[in-house]
Design a protein around this motif. Structure first.
Motif, PDB file in Angstrom:
ATOM      1  N   LEU A  38       4.761   5.898  -4.098  1.00  0.00           N
ATOM      2  CA  LEU A  38       5.182   4.662  -3.438  1.00  0.00           C
ATOM      3  C   LEU A  38       4.008   3.773  -3.053  1.00  0.00           C
ATOM      4  O   LEU A  38       4.106   2.541  -3.097  1.00  0.00           O
ATOM      5  N   VAL A  48       0.222   1.667  -8.546  1.00  0.00           N
ATOM      6  CA  VAL A  48       1.365   1.214  -9.340  1.00  0.00           C
ATOM      7  C   VAL A  48       2.674   1.290  -8.545  1.00  0.00           C
ATOM      8  O   VAL A  48       3.746   1.018  -9.082  1.00  0.00           O
ATOM      9  N   GLY A  49       2.603   1.663  -7.282  1.00  0.00           N
ATOM     10  CA  GLY A  49       3.790   1.814  -6.452  1.00  0.00           C
ATOM     11  C   GLY A  49       4.251   0.499  -5.844  1.00  0.00           C
ATOM     12  O   GLY A  49       3.496  -0.476  -5.789  1.00  0.00           O
ATOM     13  N   PRO A  50       5.495   0.446  -5.369  1.00  0.00           N
ATOM     14  CA  PRO A  50       6.036  -0.799  -4.804  1.00  0.00           C
ATOM     15  C   PRO A  50       5.371  -1.226  -3.499  1.00  0.00           C
ATOM     16  O   PRO A  50       5.446  -2.392  -3.120  1.00  0.00           O
ATOM     17  N   PHE A  51       4.732  -0.281  -2.793  1.00  0.00           N
ATOM     18  CA  PHE A  51       4.090  -0.622  -1.515  1.00  0.00           C
ATOM     19  C   PHE A  51       2.563  -0.605  -1.603  1.00  0.00           C
ATOM     20  O   PHE A  51       1.870  -0.413  -0.605  1.00  0.00           O
ATOM     21  N   ARG A  52       2.028  -0.801  -2.806  1.00  0.00           N
ATOM     22  CA  ARG A  52       0.578  -0.745  -3.003  1.00  0.00           C
ATOM     23  C   ARG A  52      -0.161  -1.823  -2.208  1.00  0.00           C
ATOM     24  O   ARG A  52      -1.317  -1.630  -1.816  1.00  0.00           O
ATOM     25  N   HIS A  53       0.520  -2.960  -1.951  1.00  0.00           N
ATOM     26  CA  HIS A  53      -0.136  -4.056  -1.232  1.00  0.00           C
ATOM     27  C   HIS A  53      -0.453  -3.699   0.217  1.00  0.00           C
ATOM     28  O   HIS A  53      -1.299  -4.348   0.843  1.00  0.00           O
TER      29      HIS A  53
END
Length: 228
Positions: A81, A85-90
């Motif tokens: 996550l 490459v995960g959706p919460f990388r930011h």
């Protein structure tokens, strides 16, 4: 073995900087995760134990399944996550103490919920009758249940803290066991043992056991006082 033990005792007495950093990170992670898990798990556990509604049985089964979740599976989930490459990388939480706490909360909360649900399910029928006779509303009934559950709440926290401080699988995956940043006692013991640095590994093991003993003594004292 004896020389490594002597070196371990010397490290503890000398207040080694690296040792103190590992202890600090471990304390932050364990205390935060166990307290959050307690605050989340106690109300949910009391609700599941006291209330009867459609789907309750399924929720209990799901929670009991989560109680046995392998730590590496939890670590893998959080890694996927929050990695690049995960959706919460930011959020850039990977390899930080914060994500270690989050992973611990996911692992520990079902344990707290399960313990509270089991206890409350046994006392809830009589308490509901008492609350009904006294004309208590929903919130006051919940407060009465919480008051009757002080002993198991303390026991649940003891379990949560013990699981948190002894965890190694999830925290090593999401924290990375980075020296001076995310290294905790369990991951450090593995690292130093693999490197052949048995003295520091033994020192950490001794402190880990001592901390567990201290927590158990404190909790046992509180339980005795509450039971009087």
């Amino acid at each position: 073995m004896s020389s490594a033990l002597h070196k371990a005792i010397a490290l503890i007495l000398s207040a080694d900087a690296e040792l103190l950093n590992i202890l600090s990170v471990t304390a932050r992670m364990s205390l935060q995760s166990s307290l959050i898990a307690l605050l989340l798990g106690v109300p949910i556990g009391i609700w599941l134990g006291a209330c009867r509604f459609p789907g309750r049985g399924a929720l209990v089964v799901v929670n009991r399944t989560l109680m046995g979740m392998p730590p590496v599976v939890c670590g893998l989930l959080f890694y996927m996550l929050f990695s690049g490459v995960g959706p919460f990388r930011h959020m850039k939480l990977l390899f930080t103490v914060k994500i270690m706490v989050m992973a611990q909360v996911v692992l520990i909360t079902p344990i707290v919920v399960g313990n509270m649900e089991t206890y409350v399910a046994g006392i809830a029928p009589n308490l509901r009758e008492t609350a009904k006779g006294l004309g208590l509303g929903g919130f006051k009934t919940f407060a009465l249940l919480c008051n009757e559950c002080l002993y198991p709440i303390i026991s649940a926290y003891l379990l949560a803290f013990g699981r948190s401080i002894a965890e190694v699988g999830a925290v090593s995956m999401v924290g990375g066991a980075i020296a001076w940043k995310t290294n905790v006692m369990t991951t450090a013991i593995m690292q130093y043992t693999n490197r052949g640095n048995f003295s520091l590994g033994i020192a950490l093991g001794m402190i880990l056991l001592a901390l567990s003993l201290m927590v158990n003594i404190v909790i046992s004292g509180l339980q005795r006082r509450l039971s009087r």
